[in-house]
Every structure is written in C-alpha cells, then in structure tokens.
Design a protein around this motif. Structure first.
Motif, PDB file in Angstrom:
ATOM      1  N   ASP A  68       0.959  -1.045   0.009  1.00 33.51           N
ATOM      2  CA  ASP A  68      -0.032   0.031  -0.143  1.00 33.51           C
ATOM      3  C   ASP A  68       0.766   1.335   0.066  1.00 33.51           C
ATOM      4  OD1 ASP A  68      -2.168  -1.830   0.065  1.00 33.51           O
ATOM      5  OD2 ASP A  68      -2.687  -1.413   2.054  1.00 33.51           O
ATOM      6  N   ALA A  69       1.844   1.436   0.827  1.00 31.96           N
ATOM      7  CA  ALA A  69       2.971   2.509   1.038  1.00 31.96           C
ATOM      8  C   ALA A  69       3.407   2.657  -0.405  1.00 31.96           C
ATOM      9  CB  ALA A  69       3.738   2.208   1.849  1.00 31.96           C
ATOM     10  N   LEU A  70       3.913   1.563  -1.273  1.00 33.47           N
ATOM     11  CA  LEU A  70       4.527   1.764  -2.531  1.00 33.47           C
ATOM     12  C   LEU A  70       3.335   2.288  -3.699  1.00 33.47           C
ATOM     13  CD1 LEU A  70       6.930  -1.367  -2.406  1.00 33.47           C
ATOM     14  CD2 LEU A  70       7.608   1.033  -2.658  1.00 33.47           C
ATOM     15  N   ALA A  71       2.507   1.709  -3.369  1.00 29.22           N
ATOM     16  CA  ALA A  71       1.409   2.185  -4.521  1.00 29.22           C
ATOM     17  C   ALA A  71       0.866   3.456  -4.209  1.00 29.22           C
ATOM     18  CB  ALA A  71       0.159   1.256  -4.319  1.00 29.22           C
ATOM     19  N   SER A  72       0.631   4.045  -2.883  1.00 33.72           N
ATOM     20  CA  SER A  72       0.218   5.291  -2.834  1.00 33.72           C
ATOM     21  C   SER A  72       1.175   6.497  -2.802  1.00 33.72           C
ATOM     22  CB  SER A  72      -0.248   5.334  -1.339  1.00 33.72           C
ATOM     23  OG  SER A  72       0.572   5.188  -0.406  1.00 33.72           O
ATOM     24  N   GLY A  73       2.320   6.101  -3.021  1.00 31.73           N
ATOM     25  CA  GLY A  73       3.606   7.051  -2.908  1.00 31.73           C
ATOM     26  C   GLY A  73       3.883   7.266  -1.589  1.00 31.73           C
ATOM     27  N   ALA A  74       3.314   6.948  -0.485  1.00 32.67           N
ATOM     28  CA  ALA A  74       3.742   7.097   0.697  1.00 32.67           C
ATOM     29  C   ALA A  74       5.405   6.767   0.846  1.00 32.67           C
ATOM     30  CB  ALA A  74       2.987   6.467   1.714  1.00 32.67           C
ATOM     31  N   LEU A  75       5.704   5.682   0.258  1.00 29.41           N
ATOM     32  CA  LEU A  75       7.079   5.149   0.071  1.00 29.41           C
ATOM     33  C   LEU A  75       7.558   5.026  -1.155  1.00 29.41           C
ATOM     34  CD1 LEU A  75       9.822   4.008   1.117  1.00 29.41           C
ATOM     35  CD2 LEU A  75       8.666   1.535   1.051  1.00 29.41           C
ATOM     36  N   CYS A  76       8.518   6.031  -1.633  1.00 26.97           N
ATOM     37  CA  CYS A  76       8.838   6.201  -3.163  1.00 26.97           C
ATOM     38  C   CYS A  76       9.842   5.254  -3.289  1.00 26.97           C
ATOM     39  CB  CYS A  76       9.468   7.669  -3.431  1.00 26.97           C
ATOM     40  SG  CYS A  76       9.976   7.873  -4.968  1.00 26.97           S
ATOM     41  N   ARG A  77       9.972   4.455  -4.633  1.00 27.33           N
ATOM     42  CA  ARG A  77      10.680   3.615  -5.151  1.00 27.33           C
ATOM     43  C   ARG A  77      11.285   4.174  -6.337  1.00 27.33           C
ATOM     44  NH1 ARG A  77      11.510   0.646 -10.057  1.00 27.33           N
ATOM     45  NH2 ARG A  77      13.444  -0.455  -9.774  1.00 27.33           N
ATOM     46  N   ARG A  78      12.640   4.121  -6.644  1.00 27.52           N
ATOM     47  CA  ARG A  78      13.263   4.585  -7.705  1.00 27.52           C
ATOM     48  C   ARG A  78      14.348   3.861  -8.147  1.00 27.52           C
ATOM     49  NH1 ARG A  78      14.593  11.295  -8.615  1.00 27.52           N
ATOM     50  NH2 ARG A  78      15.168  11.288 -10.922  1.00 27.52           N
ATOM     51  N   GLU A  79      14.542   3.574  -9.470  1.00 27.49           N
ATOM     52  CA  GLU A  79      15.532   2.836  -9.976  1.00 27.49           C
ATOM     53  C   GLU A  79      17.004   3.434  -9.579  1.00 27.49           C
ATOM     54  OE1 GLU A  79      17.213   0.833 -14.221  1.00 27.49           O
ATOM     55  OE2 GLU A  79      15.434   2.357 -14.190  1.00 27.49           O
ATOM     56  N   MET A  80      17.912   2.381  -9.170  1.00 24.70           N
ATOM     57  CA  MET A  80      19.044   2.762  -8.579  1.00 24.70           C
ATOM     58  C   MET A  80      19.885   3.823  -9.159  1.00 24.70           C
ATOM     59  SD  MET A  80      21.237   1.917  -6.213  1.00 24.70           S
ATOM     60  CE  MET A  80      22.732   2.350  -5.660  1.00 24.70           C
ATOM     61  N   PHE A  81      20.434   4.918  -8.291  1.00 24.86           N
ATOM     62  CA  PHE A  81      21.356   5.990  -8.928  1.00 24.86           C
ATOM     63  C   PHE A  81      22.576   5.412  -9.457  1.00 24.86           C
ATOM     64  CE2 PHE A  81      22.052   5.841  -4.340  1.00 24.86           C
ATOM     65  CZ  PHE A  81      23.456   5.798  -4.269  1.00 24.86           C
ATOM     66  N   THR A  82      23.084   6.167 -10.260  1.00 21.72           N
ATOM     67  CA  THR A  82      24.279   5.604 -11.154  1.00 21.72           C
ATOM     68  C   THR A  82      25.727   6.228 -10.417  1.00 21.72           C
ATOM     69  OG1 THR A  82      24.351   7.584 -12.631  1.00 21.72           O
ATOM     70  CG2 THR A  82      23.023   5.596 -13.403  1.00 21.72           C
ATOM     71  N   VAL A 128      23.346  12.591  -5.178  1.00 21.76           N
ATOM     72  CA  VAL A 128      23.438  11.291  -5.978  1.00 21.76           C
ATOM     73  C   VAL A 128      22.860  11.749  -7.375  1.00 21.76           C
ATOM     74  CG1 VAL A 128      22.868   9.675  -4.200  1.00 21.76           C
ATOM     75  CG2 VAL A 128      20.919  10.432  -5.575  1.00 21.76           C
ATOM     76  N   LEU A 129      23.416  11.120  -8.236  1.00 21.18           N
ATOM     77  CA  LEU A 129      22.911  11.330  -9.747  1.00 21.18           C
ATOM     78  C   LEU A 129      22.206  10.331 -10.072  1.00 21.18           C
ATOM     79  CD1 LEU A 129      23.616  13.072 -12.171  1.00 21.18           C
ATOM     80  CD2 LEU A 129      25.269  11.190 -12.915  1.00 21.18           C
ATOM     81  N   TRP A 130      20.852  10.491 -10.443  1.00 18.25           N
ATOM     82  CA  TRP A 130      19.968   9.445 -10.749  1.00 18.25           C
ATOM     83  C   TRP A 130      19.907   8.918 -12.186  1.00 18.25           C
ATOM     84  CZ3 TRP A 130      17.638   7.212  -7.086  1.00 18.25           C
ATOM     85  CH2 TRP A 130      17.166   7.835  -6.032  1.00 18.25           C
ATOM     86  N   ARG A 131      19.511   7.874 -12.647  1.00 17.16           N
ATOM     87  CA  ARG A 131      19.809   7.490 -13.939  1.00 17.16           C
ATOM     88  C   ARG A 131      19.277   8.101 -15.138  1.00 17.16           C
ATOM     89  NH1 ARG A 131      21.439   2.468 -15.313  1.00 17.16           N
ATOM     90  NH2 ARG A 131      21.368   1.708 -13.141  1.00 17.16           N
ATOM     91  N   ASP A 132      18.389   8.975 -14.827  1.00 16.94           N
ATOM     92  CA  ASP A 132      17.798   9.806 -16.015  1.00 16.94           C
ATOM     93  C   ASP A 132      18.767  11.326 -16.257  1.00 16.94           C
ATOM     94  OD1 ASP A 132      17.073  11.287 -13.815  1.00 16.94           O
ATOM     95  OD2 ASP A 132      15.098  11.399 -14.027  1.00 16.94           O
ATOM     96  N   GLY A 133      19.815  11.163 -15.215  1.00 19.89           N
ATOM     97  CA  GLY A 133      20.768  12.344 -15.310  1.00 19.89           C
ATOM     98  C   GLY A 133      20.579  13.382 -14.484  1.00 19.89           C
ATOM     99  N   THR A 134      19.549  13.586 -13.440  1.00 20.89           N
ATOM    100  CA  THR A 134      19.214  14.470 -12.558  1.00 20.89           C
ATOM    101  C   THR A 134      20.156  14.358 -11.262  1.00 20.89           C
ATOM    102  OG1 THR A 134      17.025  14.187 -13.204  1.00 20.89           O
ATOM    103  CG2 THR A 134      17.365  15.591 -11.179  1.00 20.89           C
ATOM    104  N   ALA A 135      20.777  15.384 -10.960  1.00 21.55           N
ATOM    105  CA  ALA A 135      21.386  15.360  -9.778  1.00 21.55           C
ATOM    106  C   ALA A 135      20.696  15.880  -8.652  1.00 21.55           C
ATOM    107  CB  ALA A 135      22.581  16.251 -10.052  1.00 21.55           C
ATOM    108  N   GLU A 136      20.664  15.104  -7.585  1.00 14.07           N
ATOM    109  CA  GLU A 136      19.880  15.513  -6.204  1.00 14.07           C
ATOM    110  C   GLU A 136      20.647  15.947  -4.853  1.00 14.07           C
ATOM    111  OE1 GLU A 136      15.722  14.247  -3.999  1.00 14.07           O
ATOM    112  OE2 GLU A 136      16.604  13.151  -5.476  1.00 14.07           O
ATOM    113  N   LYS A 137      20.607  16.747  -4.183  1.00 14.83           N
ATOM    114  CA  LYS A 137      21.191  16.799  -3.141  1.00 14.83           C
ATOM    115  C   LYS A 137      20.609  15.988  -1.966  1.00 14.83           C
ATOM    116  CE  LYS A 137      22.466  20.069   0.516  1.00 14.83           C
ATOM    117  NZ  LYS A 137      22.552  21.596   1.083  1.00 14.83           N
TER     118      LYS A 137
END
Length: 361
Positions: free
Chosen positions: A245-259, A266-275
């Motif tokens: 339920d948490a993953l489906a609702s977005g209460a827990l966000c899952r994202r593909e591993m950063f590179t 970190v630098l995410w796979r789509d090229g976005t850098a995030e603090k």
C-alpha cells in the motif's frame, strides 16, 4: 563429562555459537565458546531498534529451549536478546565474553591453536567458526562515493529514524531490511528506496497461516541451496500489505538505482542530480572470518559443503547464508545445521583423543 582433554572451540557467541555448543554437548564434546562481545547475544543488541523477526515465535527457537509466550507473535529485537541470554545461562558450556579471536593455526597432529587479542593461546580438538557475517557488512563501491560529503553508512550502523527527521534520505536495497527501514524513515524524512529492479513482495499470511507455517509443513524451509536458488531468482520481502500500500500510494517512493554519487548527493539514471543528506546501504553481509587467514581460508567464500570444511578436518562453519538451506542463518534453521556439522567434527575428534593442556595459566 567429556573424555577429551582438549575442548571444541566455538568462535562466536550468538545464535550460531550457542546452537553449536548445544549440539557439542549432545555428542559428548566439551565446548568452549569465545565471544568478542560483552554478552552471548551475538549481533542482536546492535540491530536497529524496530527490528522484528520475520518468522513467528513458534518457528524461531534454538534447540532445547522455546522462545515462550504467544507462539504466533513476531518477536522484537529486545525479546530475542533476552532469549539468547536465557539460552546461554541454561547451557552447560564454558562461555568467555570480551574474548576476540585473532588467529587460528593448524597443528601437525590435526588439532588447532587459537589465539586471542589478549595474547592467550588455546589448544583445540576442533573449531567451529560461528561468527556469522554481521561484523562484515557489504558496502558497494560506486563512482564518486569517496567525494560524497553526506552521511553514508550501512544499515548495520542504523538504529532509529528520529535521527533523520526532516532530512533527504536514500535507502539502497530490495530486501526485508531495506524496505522495513525505508518504510519507517518515510514517516520522519523525505525517503526514497533505490533498487535495481522493482521490489518483489510475498504475502506474510496465506490462507490464514503465516508463510513459515507452509514452509515448515511442506519442508521447503529445508530445501538445499541448489534447489532454492533455482526456484527463487531474487530477494523477496515479506509483507502484510502495508509495504504494498505504501509503494502504491507513494507514501514510500521507489526509484531505479542511482548511477553515481556527487559531492552532496546522487546522480539518478535519468541524469538528474539531487542533493541528499544521507544514504543507507542495506546490501547484505559477507562471512566474517579474518581470524582463519593463517589457515588459508577465504574470508568471503570458505570452501565447505553444508558447513563442513573441505580443506581442514575438524573445522566447520555455522551461520553462513544458504549454508545448507534457506533458513541456515536464522534462529529457526541454525540448530539443524549445528547437528549436521557436529557429526563431522566429533568423528575428527574421536580419531585423535589427544591429551594436552589447553588454556594457559
């Protein structure tokens, strides 16, 4: 009373070491447990505060002593610690705490010499390496990791979510610990679960029974590694429905591993850098066997079959992941493994019957 003057030395005083001592006593050996920690409870006191067993109490006991209480409950970390303390008290075994083993050497007569950090030497008829893997957490090395200035740690060094309140946190991993920690962090911090593949969830209860009931009655909990690895291709997380339920609702966000790491995130796979303020790796453990280096035993992959060394007679292992089955490194499975390896160890000891002074005065 054991007829052997030299003891069987068991290195590690957690669940594996205590199960080994129980099995040793059952076959007439004299076990001496050497434990680096302050009490014979293994690594359990150091796990994160909210940790609960994934198996019910009825399936989570060591040989000879039930956990007690409601058999359908999922014991908390502190309950397991109390249980291991009680188990150690009722064992008729010699247990030395604050005794770190630094080296094990083979002897020409087939016995072993065990050296401790305090400089003591102990002669042993056989050795059980029961230190498990908690002392050797696996932290992957990634691009830019050395330059990352945030809080970087393994889940072995995580304790409670309050320390991360209001921060941006990434938890790496797709197993039970990763999801459990990310889920509880999400109520205190902006949290993302980073995985290489989607999280695979398994229902905790099936047809009114906990999954472990079915593993027990079908015998699946005892299937050998060669079979299990063909059936289970990747890690799965036991779930009552809250993680789904948490993953489906977005209460827990899952994202593909950063590179890669950056200096502040970190630098995410789509090229976005995030603090990112903190990254917690829940990426497993490796066997903790540095003290066997003098024997030429690999730290991460000792040569063994079912826990019995294929390189040194009288040497055995307990607490290795998938040592004999899916449950090998768990409270519910290590007792079976202990009985299995003890048969080989006692055969070695009976073949020697040496009489030596074993503890220095």
């Amino acid at each position: 009373m054991s007829p052997f003057k030299e003891p069987l030395v068991i290195i590690g005083g957690g669940q594996s070491g205590l199960a080994a001592a129980h099995s040793a006593l059952a076959v007439g050996l004299r076990p001496v447990v050497l434990h680096a920690g302050t009490e014979p409870a293994g690594s359990w006191p150091d796990y994160y505060d909210s940790l609960t067993l994934f198996s019910p109490a009825r399936y989570s006991s060591l040989p000879g002593l039930a956990l007690g209480g409601d058999p359908d409950r999922y014991p908390h970390r502190d309950g397991v610690v109390a249980y291991l303390r009680r188990y150690a008290r009722v064992l008729d075994a010699e247990i030395h705490t604050r005794t770190r083993v630094v080296a094990v050497h083979g002897r020409a007569d087939g016995g072993y010499l065990v050296r401790t950090a305090a400089g003591d030497e102990l002669s042993a008829a056989g050795v059980i390496a029961a230190t498990g893997s908690f002392g050797n957490p696996h932290l992957p090395s990634m691009l830019g990791q050395a330059e990352y200035a945030g809080d970087l740690r393994h889940v072995a060094h995580y304790h409670r979510p309050q320390a991360y309140a209001g921060k941006r946190v990434v938890v790496v991993g797709a197993g039970n610990s990763a999801v459990q920690v990310a889920y509880e962090l999400a109520t205190h911090a902006r949290t993302t679960l980073a995985t290489r593949e989607p999280v695979r969830l398994l229902p905790q209860r099936i047809r009114g029974h906990d999954l472990h009931h079915w593993l027990h009655v079908t015998g699946a909990d005892r299937l050998p590694r060669t079979v299990v690895t063909r059936l289970v291709r990747r890690a799965a997380v036991l779930d009552t429905g809250r993680y789904r339920d948490a993953l489906a609702s977005g209460a827990l966000c899952r994202r593909e591993m950063f590179t890669a790491f950056t200096s502040d995130g970190v630098l995410w796979r789509d090229g976005t850098a995030e603090k990112v303020d903190a990254v917690i790796f829940a990426t497993g453990y490796r066997p903790d066997l540095d003290y066997l280096t003098p024997l030429g035993v690999g730290r991460n992959a000792p040569r063994q079959v079912g826990g019995v060394s294929t390189t040194h007679a009288g040497l055995a292992y307990l607490g290795l992941e998938f040592q004999r089955s899916f449950s090998s490194n768990t409270l519910r499975g290590v007792g079976r493994d202990a009985a299995h390896v003890m048969a080989a160890v006692v055969a070695h000891v009976h073949g020697r019957r040496v009489s030596r002074r074993w503890w220095p005065r």
